[in-house]
Scaffold this motif. Structure first.
Motif, PDB file in Angstrom:
ATOM      1  N   GLN A 532     -23.296  15.452 -37.500  1.00  0.00           N
ATOM      2  CA  GLN A 532     -23.661  16.263 -36.345  1.00  0.00           C
ATOM      3  C   GLN A 532     -24.540  15.509 -35.353  1.00  0.00           C
ATOM      4  OE1 GLN A 532     -22.523  19.463 -35.798  1.00  0.00           O
ATOM      5  NE2 GLN A 532     -21.237  19.043 -37.570  1.00  0.00           N
ATOM      6  N   GLY A 533     -25.355  14.593 -35.833  1.00  0.00           N
ATOM      7  CA  GLY A 533     -26.279  13.906 -34.922  1.00  0.00           C
ATOM      8  C   GLY A 533     -27.615  14.614 -34.865  1.00  0.00           C
ATOM      9  N   PHE A 534     -28.636  13.894 -34.385  1.00  0.00           N
ATOM     10  CA  PHE A 534     -29.992  14.434 -34.332  1.00  0.00           C
ATOM     11  C   PHE A 534     -30.397  14.498 -32.872  1.00  0.00           C
ATOM     12  CE2 PHE A 534     -34.698  13.512 -34.686  1.00  0.00           C
ATOM     13  CZ  PHE A 534     -35.017  14.787 -35.101  1.00  0.00           C
ATOM     14  N   GLY A 535     -30.120  15.619 -32.245  1.00  0.00           N
ATOM     15  CA  GLY A 535     -30.425  15.689 -30.828  1.00  0.00           C
ATOM     16  C   GLY A 535     -30.362  17.107 -30.308  1.00  0.00           C
ATOM     17  N   LEU A 536     -30.174  17.219 -29.013  1.00  0.00           N
ATOM     18  CA  LEU A 536     -30.129  18.506 -28.331  1.00  0.00           C
ATOM     19  C   LEU A 536     -28.834  18.594 -27.528  1.00  0.00           C
ATOM     20  CD1 LEU A 536     -33.768  18.315 -26.913  1.00  0.00           C
ATOM     21  CD2 LEU A 536     -33.036  19.751 -28.829  1.00  0.00           C
ATOM     22  N   PRO A 537     -28.318  19.799 -27.295  1.00  0.00           N
ATOM     23  CA  PRO A 537     -27.079  19.958 -26.515  1.00  0.00           C
ATOM     24  C   PRO A 537     -27.342  19.781 -25.024  1.00  0.00           C
ATOM     25  CG  PRO A 537     -27.922  22.101 -27.152  1.00  0.00           C
ATOM     26  CD  PRO A 537     -28.819  21.093 -27.816  1.00  0.00           C
ATOM     27  N   ILE A 538     -27.661  18.551 -24.629  1.00  0.00           N
ATOM     28  CA  ILE A 538     -28.119  18.293 -23.267  1.00  0.00           C
ATOM     29  C   ILE A 538     -27.041  18.615 -22.231  1.00  0.00           C
ATOM     30  CG2 ILE A 538     -27.489  15.850 -23.478  1.00  0.00           C
ATOM     31  CD1 ILE A 538     -30.432  17.335 -21.468  1.00  0.00           C
ATOM     32  N   GLY A 539     -25.769  18.396 -22.575  1.00  0.00           N
ATOM     33  CA  GLY A 539     -24.703  18.729 -21.628  1.00  0.00           C
ATOM     34  C   GLY A 539     -24.676  20.210 -21.314  1.00  0.00           C
ATOM     35  N   GLN A 540     -24.811  21.039 -22.333  1.00  0.00           N
ATOM     36  CA  GLN A 540     -24.872  22.496 -22.159  1.00  0.00           C
ATOM     37  C   GLN A 540     -26.098  22.879 -21.338  1.00  0.00           C
ATOM     38  OE1 GLN A 540     -24.774  24.780 -25.876  1.00  0.00           O
ATOM     39  NE2 GLN A 540     -26.386  26.104 -25.052  1.00  0.00           N
ATOM     40  N   TYR A 541     -27.234  22.252 -21.621  1.00  0.00           N
ATOM     41  CA  TYR A 541     -28.454  22.597 -20.906  1.00  0.00           C
ATOM     42  C   TYR A 541     -28.333  22.286 -19.416  1.00  0.00           C
ATOM     43  CZ  TYR A 541     -30.968  23.227 -25.346  1.00  0.00           C
ATOM     44  OH  TYR A 541     -31.391  23.679 -26.566  1.00  0.00           O
ATOM     45  N   MET A 542     -27.690  21.178 -19.086  1.00  0.00           N
ATOM     46  CA  MET A 542     -27.550  20.820 -17.668  1.00  0.00           C
ATOM     47  C   MET A 542     -26.697  21.831 -16.917  1.00  0.00           C
ATOM     48  SD  MET A 542     -27.154  16.667 -17.650  1.00  0.00           S
ATOM     49  CE  MET A 542     -28.571  15.612 -18.034  1.00  0.00           C
ATOM     50  N   ARG A 543     -25.711  22.409 -17.605  1.00  0.00           N
ATOM     51  CA  ARG A 543     -24.873  23.419 -16.952  1.00  0.00           C
ATOM     52  C   ARG A 543     -25.582  24.771 -16.872  1.00  0.00           C
ATOM     53  NH1 ARG A 543     -20.407  20.937 -20.278  1.00  0.00           N
ATOM     54  NH2 ARG A 543     -19.296  19.547 -18.839  1.00  0.00           N
ATOM     55  N   GLN A 544     -26.441  25.055 -17.854  1.00  0.00           N
ATOM     56  CA  GLN A 544     -27.143  26.343 -17.875  1.00  0.00           C
ATOM     57  C   GLN A 544     -28.273  26.407 -16.855  1.00  0.00           C
ATOM     58  OE1 GLN A 544     -28.475  26.791 -21.917  1.00  0.00           O
ATOM     59  NE2 GLN A 544     -26.551  27.695 -22.634  1.00  0.00           N
ATOM     60  N   ALA A 545     -28.911  25.279 -16.583  1.00  0.00           N
ATOM     61  CA  ALA A 545     -30.071  25.254 -15.685  1.00  0.00           C
ATOM     62  C   ALA A 545     -29.875  24.189 -14.611  1.00  0.00           C
ATOM     63  CB  ALA A 545     -31.340  24.991 -16.473  1.00  0.00           C
ATOM     64  N   PRO A 546     -28.886  24.364 -13.743  1.00  0.00           N
ATOM     65  CA  PRO A 546     -28.588  23.315 -12.758  1.00  0.00           C
ATOM     66  C   PRO A 546     -29.728  23.058 -11.780  1.00  0.00           C
ATOM     67  CG  PRO A 546     -27.364  25.334 -12.271  1.00  0.00           C
ATOM     68  CD  PRO A 546     -27.965  25.511 -13.623  1.00  0.00           C
ATOM     69  N   LEU A 547     -30.515  24.069 -11.453  1.00  0.00           N
ATOM     70  CA  LEU A 547     -31.590  23.865 -10.485  1.00  0.00           C
ATOM     71  C   LEU A 547     -32.638  22.893 -11.013  1.00  0.00           C
ATOM     72  CD1 LEU A 547     -32.125  27.450  -9.005  1.00  0.00           C
ATOM     73  CD2 LEU A 547     -30.942  25.489  -7.983  1.00  0.00           C
ATOM     74  N   PHE A 548     -32.961  22.997 -12.307  1.00  0.00           N
ATOM     75  CA  PHE A 548     -33.949  22.081 -12.876  1.00  0.00           C
ATOM     76  C   PHE A 548     -33.445  20.652 -12.824  1.00  0.00           C
ATOM     77  CE2 PHE A 548     -35.478  19.543 -16.449  1.00  0.00           C
ATOM     78  CZ  PHE A 548     -36.845  19.600 -16.225  1.00  0.00           C
ATOM     79  N   TRP A 549     -32.219  20.418 -13.272  1.00  0.00           N
ATOM     80  CA  TRP A 549     -31.717  19.049 -13.379  1.00  0.00           C
ATOM     81  C   TRP A 549     -31.311  18.468 -12.032  1.00  0.00           C
ATOM     82  CZ3 TRP A 549     -32.714  16.530 -17.649  1.00  0.00           C
ATOM     83  CH2 TRP A 549     -32.976  17.272 -18.801  1.00  0.00           C
ATOM     84  N   LYS A 550     -30.865  19.320 -11.133  1.00  0.00           N
ATOM     85  CA  LYS A 550     -30.397  18.830  -9.838  1.00  0.00           C
ATOM     86  C   LYS A 550     -31.516  18.176  -9.038  1.00  0.00           C
ATOM     87  CE  LYS A 550     -27.777  20.260  -5.757  1.00  0.00           C
ATOM     88  NZ  LYS A 550     -27.199  21.401  -5.006  1.00  0.00           N
ATOM     89  N   GLN A 551     -32.769  18.546  -9.304  1.00  0.00           N
ATOM     90  CA  GLN A 551     -33.886  17.972  -8.548  1.00  0.00           C
ATOM     91  C   GLN A 551     -33.965  16.456  -8.702  1.00  0.00           C
ATOM     92  OE1 GLN A 551     -37.908  18.708 -10.225  1.00  0.00           O
ATOM     93  NE2 GLN A 551     -36.877  19.562 -12.033  1.00  0.00           N
ATOM     94  N   TYR A 552     -33.408  15.922  -9.792  1.00  0.00           N
ATOM     95  CA  TYR A 552     -33.451  14.480 -10.012  1.00  0.00           C
ATOM     96  C   TYR A 552     -32.278  13.752  -9.372  1.00  0.00           C
ATOM     97  CZ  TYR A 552     -36.776  16.092 -13.507  1.00  0.00           C
ATOM     98  OH  TYR A 552     -37.832  16.700 -14.133  1.00  0.00           O
ATOM     99  N   PHE A 553     -31.311  14.512  -8.834  1.00  0.00           N
ATOM    100  CA  PHE A 553     -30.093  13.883  -8.327  1.00  0.00           C
ATOM    101  C   PHE A 553     -29.787  14.169  -6.859  1.00  0.00           C
ATOM    102  CE2 PHE A 553     -28.950  15.402 -12.788  1.00  0.00           C
ATOM    103  CZ  PHE A 553     -29.410  14.246 -13.388  1.00  0.00           C
ATOM    104  N   ASP A 554     -30.487  15.124  -6.227  1.00  0.00           N
ATOM    105  CA  ASP A 554     -30.007  15.597  -4.931  1.00  0.00           C
ATOM    106  C   ASP A 554     -30.728  15.023  -3.725  1.00  0.00           C
ATOM    107  OD1 ASP A 554     -32.412  16.855  -5.166  1.00  0.00           O
ATOM    108  OD2 ASP A 554     -31.679  18.885  -4.743  1.00  0.00           O
ATOM    109  N   ASN A 555     -31.707  14.127  -3.935  1.00  0.00           N
ATOM    110  CA  ASN A 555     -32.426  13.539  -2.807  1.00  0.00           C
ATOM    111  C   ASN A 555     -32.044  12.071  -2.659  1.00  0.00           C
ATOM    112  OD1 ASN A 555     -34.146  12.678  -0.812  1.00  0.00           O
ATOM    113  ND2 ASN A 555     -36.017  12.896  -2.035  1.00  0.00           N
ATOM    114  N   PRO A 556     -31.178  11.739  -1.707  1.00  0.00           N
ATOM    115  CA  PRO A 556     -30.734  10.341  -1.566  1.00  0.00           C
ATOM    116  C   PRO A 556     -31.856   9.383  -1.192  1.00  0.00           C
ATOM    117  CG  PRO A 556     -29.957  11.680   0.268  1.00  0.00           C
ATOM    118  CD  PRO A 556     -30.545  12.629  -0.728  1.00  0.00           C
TER     119      PRO A 556
END
Length: 602
Positions: A532-556
């Motif tokens: 299974q691996g030792f981690g977190l479902p980061i892909g799911q989290y990015m889709r569930q909370a796009p506003l949090f993660w988008k802050q790191y990608f949306d300012n050119p």
């Protein structure tokens, strides 16, 4: 675990700051590595030298544990970070003397005095050490062969500096803080800096062992570590029990990171064999908002109950990750784009709150015995060449691009090439890196079968991803991490398994056999459980909370986009959000680096 620090003034300087002040700053910056005290030693002949130590008392609570320590005649001085598991046997082989403690540091001091650098060959443990012979005016600087305990150094026109942490080197005030931009492409492809480089100019990761002559002011490298002389298809019994017994002694409460997978479950059952009454706590991650990983905690509960280990639940969720994301990154010397770092941090934090300052980890088993999916792919690729890479080439041409891009696993499987070294590197790298590095994983393997691939993993991914993040996250809470699968006896046994043996049996077959036998009384087939691996479902989290993660990608205009193409990041983010592909690891590497650069360089 502890922290060690060294300053050698190699040339006269006209500065008001003496070495004592610089060393004090280094010790303070690494205070979390040793909550039980600080120690300093200094001399001015033949060159000004200052040696420092942050103390974390684990095995022998005794005043003599305070370092740096000197031999009775004052000739030898030692600062040491780690644990020597066979120090009682080493002590028995030394000439009789009036020992002051049961400390492994005292044993190590006189063991090296008696045997010199050759004494490193007989050490069983994890360590980084600085050992000074005042008579020969030489420093011995050494690390265990697996690099379980980190050590960094910098050489300026006027000083030579060593420390267990990069932040301590920088805190000394004796060197500049400058970003090493050359490390970024390699990080974006492989998730960590290209060794021996770090993310700071002029700061390097130490490897192996060497003498440093104060008179000549140069290093003399020493042979360190060994390879198996003869591989076998019919191995001797697995020496895991021996490794477990060596790792058990501790004068403070001990715990186990229990994921419910093969590696940690087998450690728990092995401990239960020699400690049937319990006595060790188990810590397991409970993902509260993902059904995908919920089985991990269920299996951990079964194993903990069977082993009479009280199970401490460490709750994790998307909200917990968002709340602590930037703070945890702030504790890292260098960014490592591995989501397991956050899990390790939370478990170590919980353990420290429970008064547990030694944690066992199953790290190393996968890299020794081929436990990752990419290892099985490579074994099949090597067996079926040239058909395997030909089939991958055809698939790349005929299959829809959206299908190819959907998951990291598909992208990696379709990346098989005719060149085996390139295929190894492709399987180790992010499947869709945003920047391609010109730095390959060097040294390149000397063989191209599965054993060669595992050796490459042991030289790169294991020390510079797994072991680095384990040390940084656990030591932030003054918690020592012990890794029985990297015990000397176990690694020597594993390295002598032949390529044929590894390829003809399922992944980590010796561990699964042992687990099936030990857990048979539980009525469960945990030994056959998929990884299974030792981690977190980061892909799911990015889709569930796009506003949090988008802050790191949306300012050119953000600093990160000086090094990463904004358009490529935007495309991956959009494809990930639409469910067209899983680019979570690539996006995590960008977000983590963006935060780290902002925190360190503004």
């Amino acid at each position: 675990m502890c922290g060690i620090h060294l300053i050698v003034q190699t040339k006269a300087v006209s500065t008001a700051q003496g070495l004592d002040k610089a060393l004090a700053l280094m010790l303070d910056a690494a205070q979390h590595r040793g909550k039980d005290g600080q120690g300093q030693w200094a001399t001015s002949e033949p060159l000004p030298i200052a040696l420092g130590h942050n103390l974390l008392q684990i095995a022998d609570i005794h005043p003599f544990n305070r370092q740096p320590i000197q031999s009775d005649d004052g000739r030898y001085v030692l600062a040491f970070n780690g644990q020597i598991y066979n120090h009682h046997q080493l002590r028995q082989a030394l000439p009789p003397r009036d020992w002051q403690s049961q400390s492994d540091a005292e044993t190590l001091l006189y063991h090296l005095a008696h045997k010199g650098a050759k004494g490193l060959e007989s050490l069983a443990g994890m360590y980084a050490l600085i050992y000074y012979d005042r008579q020969t005016q030489r420093l011995l600087i050494a690390q265990d062969p697996w690099q379980m305990k980190p050590l960094y150094y910098a050489q300026t026109p006027t000083h030579l500096l060593f420390s267990s942490e990069i932040q301590s080197l920088l805190a000394s005030g004796l060197m500049p803080r400058q970003l090493n931009e050359a490390a970024i492409p390699h990080y974006l492809q492989y998730r960590y800096a290209p060794h021996p480089q770090t993310f700071y100019q002029g700061v390097y990761a130490w490897q192996g062992a060497a003498y440093f002559s104060l008179f000549e002011q140069r290093f003399e490298a020493l042979n360190h570590g060994s390879q198996c002389a003869s591989e076998t298809d019919h191995p001797a019994p697995m020496p895991l029990q021996e490794a477990v017994l060596r790792h058990l002694p501790a004068a403070v409460p001990t715990g186990l990171m229990l994921s419910g997978g093969v590696d940690s479950s087998l450690l728990a059952l092995s401990v239960a064999q020699v400690r049937p009454s319990g006595g060790m706590l188990a810590f397991s991650l409970q993902i509260t908002d993902s059904q995908q990983l919920s089985d991990d905690f269920r299996y951990a509960t079964v194993i903990a109950r069977a082993c009479r280990m009280p199970l401490v639940e460490v709750r994790a969720s998307a909200k917990a990750l968002e709340a602590s994301f930037e703070a945890i990154i702030g504790h890292t010397d260098s960014p490592i784009a591995d989501i397991a770092a956050f899990s390790t941090y939370w478990i170590a934090e919980t353990a420290a709150r429970q008064g547990v300052y030694v944690l066992w980890s199953g790290a190393g088993a996968d890299e020794l015995l081929g436990g990752y999916r990419r290892h099985q792919w490579y074994a099949q690729y090597h067996q079926w060449k040239p058909w395997s890479h030909w089939a991958a080439a055809v698939a790349r041409k005929v299959l829809p691009r959206r299908w190819q891009q959907y998951s990291r696993a598909r992208r990696q499987a379709l990346g098989l090439q005719a060149n085996p070294v390139y295929t190894m590197q492709t399987l180790c790298a992010l499947s869709s890196p945003l920047v391609y590095s010109t730095n390959t994983l060097t040294p390149e393997p000397q063989r191209f079968d599965l054993k060669g691939f595992l050796q490459m993993e042991q030289q790169h991914y294991l020390p510079y991803d797994i072991l680095r993040l384990n040390d940084q996250m656990a030591m932030r809470h003054s918690v020592e991490l012990r890794m029985p699968y990297l015990d000397t006896a176990f690694t020597e046994w594993a390295q002598c398994l032949s390529n044929r043996y590894l390829c003809q049996n399922p992944a980590k077959w010796p561990l699964k056999q042992a687990l099936i036998q030990l857990s048979s009384s539980l009525g469960t087939s945990i030994g056959q459980r998929p990884k299974q691996g030792f981690g977190l479902p980061i892909g799911q989290y990015m889709r569930q909370a796009p506003l949090f993660w988008k802050q790191y990608f949306d300012n050119p205009q953000a600093a990160i986009f000086k090094y990463v193409p904004y358009g490529a990041v935007a495309q991956q983010w959009q494809a990930h959000q639409r469910g067209q592909a899983d680019f979570s690891t690539e996006l995590l590497s960008v977000a983590l680096l963006a935060v780290w650069i902002q925190q360190r360089f503004g």
